[in-house]
Design an enzyme around this catalytic site. Sequence first.
Site, PDB file in Angstrom:
ATOM      1  N   ILE A 154      40.919 -49.064  21.558  1.00 11.98           N
ATOM      2  CA  ILE A 154      40.699 -50.485  21.844  1.00 11.98           C
ATOM      3  C   ILE A 154      39.693 -51.105  20.873  1.00 11.98           C
ATOM      4  O   ILE A 154      39.702 -52.320  20.648  1.00 11.98           O
ATOM      5  CB  ILE A 154      40.251 -50.664  23.315  1.00 11.98           C
ATOM      6  CG1 ILE A 154      40.567 -52.046  23.825  1.00 11.98           C
ATOM      7  CG2 ILE A 154      38.787 -50.306  23.502  1.00 11.98           C
ATOM      8  CD1 ILE A 154      40.474 -52.181  25.339  1.00 11.98           C
ATOM      9  N   GLU A 158      32.061 -40.651  25.487  1.00  8.65           N
ATOM     10  CA  GLU A 158      31.981 -41.755  26.458  1.00  8.65           C
ATOM     11  C   GLU A 158      32.948 -41.556  27.613  1.00  8.65           C
ATOM     12  O   GLU A 158      32.637 -41.904  28.749  1.00  8.65           O
ATOM     13  CB  GLU A 158      32.310 -43.087  25.783  1.00  8.65           C
ATOM     14  CG  GLU A 158      31.252 -43.565  24.808  1.00  8.65           C
ATOM     15  CD  GLU A 158      31.719 -44.798  24.043  1.00  8.65           C
ATOM     16  OE1 GLU A 158      32.656 -45.491  24.521  1.00  8.65           O
ATOM     17  OE2 GLU A 158      31.161 -45.043  22.972  1.00  8.65           O
ATOM     18  N   VAL A 159      34.135 -41.087  27.302  1.00  6.95           N
ATOM     19  CA  VAL A 159      35.174 -40.978  28.327  1.00  6.95           C
ATOM     20  C   VAL A 159      35.413 -39.498  28.636  1.00  6.95           C
ATOM     21  O   VAL A 159      35.781 -38.720  27.739  1.00  6.95           O
ATOM     22  CB  VAL A 159      36.488 -41.637  27.856  1.00  6.95           C
ATOM     23  CG1 VAL A 159      37.551 -41.537  28.948  1.00  6.95           C
ATOM     24  CG2 VAL A 159      36.251 -43.092  27.463  1.00  6.95           C
ATOM     25  N   HIS A 164      39.974 -36.191  24.498  1.00  6.63           N
ATOM     26  CA  HIS A 164      40.712 -37.032  23.555  1.00  6.63           C
ATOM     27  C   HIS A 164      40.358 -36.622  22.141  1.00  6.63           C
ATOM     28  O   HIS A 164      39.218 -36.269  21.849  1.00  6.63           O
ATOM     29  CB  HIS A 164      40.450 -38.524  23.775  1.00  6.63           C
ATOM     30  CG  HIS A 164      39.010 -38.898  23.875  1.00  6.63           C
ATOM     31  ND1 HIS A 164      38.249 -38.628  24.995  1.00  6.63           N
ATOM     32  CD2 HIS A 164      38.175 -39.506  23.007  1.00  6.63           C
ATOM     33  CE1 HIS A 164      37.015 -39.075  24.819  1.00  6.63           C
ATOM     34  NE2 HIS A 164      36.932 -39.602  23.614  1.00  6.63           N
ATOM     35  N   HIS A 195      40.340 -38.167  18.385  1.00  7.18           N
ATOM     36  CA  HIS A 195      40.450 -39.389  17.566  1.00  7.18           C
ATOM     37  C   HIS A 195      41.157 -39.019  16.262  1.00  7.18           C
ATOM     38  O   HIS A 195      40.737 -38.078  15.581  1.00  7.18           O
ATOM     39  CB  HIS A 195      39.072 -39.924  17.179  1.00  7.18           C
ATOM     40  CG  HIS A 195      38.197 -40.360  18.310  1.00  7.18           C
ATOM     41  ND1 HIS A 195      37.962 -41.688  18.597  1.00  7.18           N
ATOM     42  CD2 HIS A 195      37.470 -39.642  19.206  1.00  7.18           C
ATOM     43  CE1 HIS A 195      37.111 -41.758  19.627  1.00  7.18           C
ATOM     44  NE2 HIS A 195      36.800 -40.545  20.013  1.00  7.18           N
TER      45      HIS A 195
HETATM   46  P1  5GP Z   1      34.326 -41.060  22.805  1.00  7.66           P
HETATM   47  O1  5GP Z   1      32.965 -41.545  22.414  1.00  7.66           O
HETATM   48  O2  5GP Z   1      34.402 -40.701  24.275  1.00  7.66           O
HETATM   49  O3  5GP Z   1      34.815 -39.972  21.908  1.00  7.66           O
HETATM   50  O4  5GP Z   1      35.304 -42.274  22.528  1.00  7.66           O
HETATM   51  C1  5GP Z   1      35.951 -43.015  23.516  1.00  7.66           C
HETATM   52  C2  5GP Z   1      36.858 -44.005  22.806  1.00  7.66           C
HETATM   53  O5  5GP Z   1      37.678 -44.615  23.781  1.00  7.66           O
HETATM   54  C3  5GP Z   1      36.104 -45.124  22.069  1.00  7.66           C
HETATM   55  O6  5GP Z   1      36.488 -45.113  20.706  1.00  7.66           O
HETATM   56  C4  5GP Z   1      36.562 -46.395  22.792  1.00  7.66           C
HETATM   57  O7  5GP Z   1      36.742 -47.490  21.918  1.00  7.66           O
HETATM   58  C5  5GP Z   1      37.873 -45.970  23.428  1.00  7.66           C
HETATM   59  N1  5GP Z   1      38.197 -46.672  24.666  1.00  7.66           N
HETATM   60  C6  5GP Z   1      37.377 -46.863  25.733  1.00  7.66           C
HETATM   61  N2  5GP Z   1      38.025 -47.537  26.700  1.00  7.66           N
HETATM   62  C7  5GP Z   1      39.289 -47.744  26.250  1.00  7.66           C
HETATM   63  C8  5GP Z   1      40.423 -48.377  26.817  1.00  7.66           C
HETATM   64  O8  5GP Z   1      40.427 -48.894  27.926  1.00  7.66           O
HETATM   65  N3  5GP Z   1      41.556 -48.405  26.045  1.00  7.66           N
HETATM   66  C9  5GP Z   1      41.603 -47.848  24.795  1.00  7.66           C
HETATM   67  N4  5GP Z   1      42.754 -47.925  24.133  1.00  7.66           N
HETATM   68  N5  5GP Z   1      40.543 -47.241  24.236  1.00  7.66           N
HETATM   69  C10 5GP Z   1      39.398 -47.198  24.955  1.00  7.66           C
END
Ligand code: 5GP
Length: 127
Positions: A36, A105-106, A110, A112
Amino acid sequence: MPYSYDDQNIFAKILRGEIPNDTVYEDDHALAFRDIQPQTPDHVLVIPKGPYVTFDHLATEGSDDEIVGFTRAIGKVCDMLGVDPGSDGAGYRMISNAGEHGVQEVPHLHVHILAGRPIGRMIAREA
Ligand code: 5GP
């Protein structure tokens, strides 16, 4: 310590269809969709359909089918994006953040896939 999975995380909601996403690829084991807040022209997240928090969680507790399916999905996404150097793509970076120091964060595994421009060094020299 065993992982516990929070099924209210945003990617679990995406998997259940409760939140829309821009799907790039989907099969029985994985879903890939555009981030996003893209940090590169192509910024795709690949997630397994199973309830895994991090890559080590999947690698430790996932079935062989889940691990292979997730890995194959990453290959398919790289192929679809045309970024794999083996087919003359310009390359990409694959990152999977885990936990506090990884700045995850999530809390649903996942990967990237970052592509579409030169990305620079792997990590900053200082945090
Ligand atoms: P992390 O820091 O957990 O590796 O990255 C989480 C990623 O999830 C971030 O790049 C963020 O922009 C993406 N993200 C968070 N919420 C959403 C969402 O609702 N939809 C999409 N498509 N990406 C999200």
